[in-house]
Design a protein around this motif. Structure first.
Motif, mmCIF file in Angstrom:
data_model
loop_
_atom_site.group_PDB
_atom_site.id
_atom_site.type_symbol
_atom_site.label_atom_id
_atom_site.label_comp_id
_atom_site.label_asym_id
_atom_site.label_seq_id
_atom_site.Cartn_x
_atom_site.Cartn_y
_atom_site.Cartn_z
ATOM 1 N N GLU A 1 -95.156 -15.211 6.636
ATOM 2 C CA GLU A 1 -95.468 -14.038 5.800
ATOM 3 C C GLU A 1 -95.421 -12.749 6.622
ATOM 4 O OE1 GLU A 1 -98.803 -13.866 3.293
ATOM 5 O OE2 GLU A 1 -97.955 -15.313 1.891
ATOM 6 N N VAL A 2 -96.001 -12.821 7.824
ATOM 7 C CA VAL A 2 -96.003 -11.642 8.703
ATOM 8 C C VAL A 2 -94.564 -11.206 8.962
ATOM 9 C CG1 VAL A 2 -96.523 -10.825 11.033
ATOM 10 C CG2 VAL A 2 -98.226 -12.162 9.784
ATOM 11 N N GLN A 3 -93.723 -12.177 9.292
ATOM 12 C CA GLN A 3 -92.305 -11.901 9.575
ATOM 13 C C GLN A 3 -91.629 -11.266 8.368
ATOM 14 O OE1 GLN A 3 -90.895 -14.018 12.466
ATOM 15 N NE2 GLN A 3 -89.281 -12.507 12.546
ATOM 16 N N LEU A 4 -91.959 -11.770 7.203
ATOM 17 C CA LEU A 4 -91.320 -11.346 5.967
ATOM 18 C C LEU A 4 -91.766 -9.958 5.518
ATOM 19 C CD1 LEU A 4 -89.351 -13.124 4.367
ATOM 20 C CD2 LEU A 4 -91.259 -13.791 2.898
ATOM 21 N N TYR A 5 -93.062 -9.693 5.597
ATOM 22 C CA TYR A 5 -93.617 -8.512 4.931
ATOM 23 C C TYR A 5 -94.085 -7.379 5.850
ATOM 24 C CZ TYR A 5 -93.751 -11.655 0.903
ATOM 25 O OH TYR A 5 -93.422 -12.526 -0.092
ATOM 26 N N SER A 6 -94.351 -7.695 7.119
ATOM 27 C CA SER A 6 -94.907 -6.654 7.987
ATOM 28 C C SER A 6 -93.848 -5.589 8.274
ATOM 29 C CB SER A 6 -95.390 -7.287 9.298
ATOM 30 O OG SER A 6 -95.940 -6.294 10.123
ATOM 31 N N THR A 7 -94.216 -4.327 8.102
ATOM 32 C CA THR A 7 -93.241 -3.242 8.290
ATOM 33 C C THR A 7 -93.331 -2.612 9.682
ATOM 34 O OG1 THR A 7 -94.814 -1.737 7.251
ATOM 35 C CG2 THR A 7 -93.088 -2.650 5.846
ATOM 36 N N ASN A 8 -94.484 -2.725 10.336
ATOM 37 C CA ASN A 8 -94.608 -2.240 11.717
ATOM 38 C C ASN A 8 -94.316 -3.417 12.651
ATOM 39 O OD1 ASN A 8 -95.381 0.339 11.062
ATOM 40 N ND2 ASN A 8 -97.572 -0.068 11.179
ATOM 41 N N HIS A 9 -93.074 -3.514 13.107
ATOM 42 C CA HIS A 9 -92.705 -4.721 13.849
ATOM 43 C C HIS A 9 -93.383 -4.812 15.208
ATOM 44 C CE1 HIS A 9 -90.194 -5.990 10.648
ATOM 45 N NE2 HIS A 9 -89.522 -4.870 10.653
ATOM 46 N N GLU A 10 -93.919 -3.692 15.672
ATOM 47 C CA GLU A 10 -94.642 -3.730 16.944
ATOM 48 C C GLU A 10 -96.144 -3.932 16.744
ATOM 49 O OE1 GLU A 10 -92.668 0.040 18.628
ATOM 50 O OE2 GLU A 10 -93.008 -1.221 20.384
ATOM 51 N N CYS A 11 -96.551 -4.215 15.508
ATOM 52 C CA CYS A 11 -97.987 -4.336 15.267
ATOM 53 C C CYS A 11 -98.556 -5.480 16.119
ATOM 54 C CB CYS A 11 -98.295 -4.518 13.791
ATOM 55 S SG CYS A 11 -98.124 -6.161 13.151
ATOM 56 N N ILE A 12 -99.798 -5.312 16.530
ATOM 57 C CA ILE A 12 -100.437 -6.260 17.447
ATOM 58 C C ILE A 12 -100.959 -7.462 16.666
ATOM 59 C CG2 ILE A 12 -102.265 -6.526 19.184
ATOM 60 C CD1 ILE A 12 -100.065 -4.473 19.927
ATOM 61 N N LYS A 13 -100.728 -8.648 17.213
ATOM 62 C CA LYS A 13 -101.190 -9.871 16.539
ATOM 63 C C LYS A 13 -102.107 -10.666 17.466
ATOM 64 C CE LYS A 13 -96.723 -9.729 14.343
ATOM 65 N NZ LYS A 13 -96.156 -8.739 15.262
ATOM 66 N N ILE A 14 -103.222 -11.103 16.905
ATOM 67 C CA ILE A 14 -104.153 -11.956 17.652
ATOM 68 C C ILE A 14 -104.339 -13.260 16.889
ATOM 69 C CG2 ILE A 14 -106.574 -12.267 18.337
ATOM 70 C CD1 ILE A 14 -106.753 -9.476 19.206
#
Length: 213
Positions: A112-125
């Protein structure tokens, strides 16, 4: 510098949108409550979407975190893309005592993150919750760390119940966001507009074409 502050209302330097995602029952709402206040108690499942605001100062910057929480079930339809849009940080939560919640991080949530996230550099934990139930552990710390390293995510284990590492998680995430120039660039008034639009579930909330299925 030339802030677009309106009077004294603008009491922060940056506004960041943080998402909590993961299966239902992994403790996302409890994590949020634990971070926002000093109280943790059993919560009924979140219906749809909830968000809470936390003001804090980190590294000399005054920050406004808007933290979004879902029920963890795919029943949102058109909400999905607007929920992810413009997020600065994403916390992928699983329950260390329930293996399927860990498996679903990859099978459902990362996709879902891959599909919908628009800030590709957003930080993921990647966050393993409920470490207070060590005797029931079904996912080892090493497995969590390996998955996070494979996807270049940050990794922590925590307990919303004892509050262990809860503040640390949000603080680490925010510090990492502050290190990414592209995220700072949009951590401003545009976020406020998005929140209002998303709260109304307005499909016109962004100009990113066909966002709604």
């Amino acid at each position: 510098m030339g802030s677009h502050s309106k009077g004294r209302n603008k009491s922060y330097d940056y506004s960041f949108k943080i998402l909590l995602i993961g299966d239902s029952g992994v403790g996302k709402s409890s994590l949020l409550l634990s971070f926002i206040s000093n109280l943790v108690h059993d919560l009924s499942p979140t219906i749809g979407v909830d968000f809470k605001v936390k003001l804090l100062t980190i590294g000399g910057k005054r920050l406004k975190l808007t933290i979004w929480d879902t029920a963890g079930q795919e029943r949102f339809g058109t909400l999905t893309s607007s929920y992810y849009r413009g997020s600065h940080g994403i916390i992928l939560v699983y329950d260390v005592t329930r293996r399927e919640t860990f498996t679903n991080v990859l099978d459902i949530w990362a996709k879902e993150v891959q599909l919908y996230s628009t800030n590709h550099e957003c930080i993921k934990i990647l966050l393993g919750n409920k470490v207070d139930r060590e005797t029931e552990r079904a996912v080892t710390r090493e497995e969590g760390l390996a998955l996070a390293q494979e996807h270049k995510w940050f990794f922590l284990e925590c307990s919303a119940k004892t509050r262990e590492n809860v503040q640390q998680c949000f603080k680490d995430l925010t510090l990492k966001v502050l290190e990414v120039p592209s995220l700072l660039g949009n951590g401003s008034a545009v976020v406020k507009r998005q929140i209002l639009a998303q709260k109304k579930l307005d499909p016109r909330s962004s100009g990113t074409g066909g966002c709604c299925s």
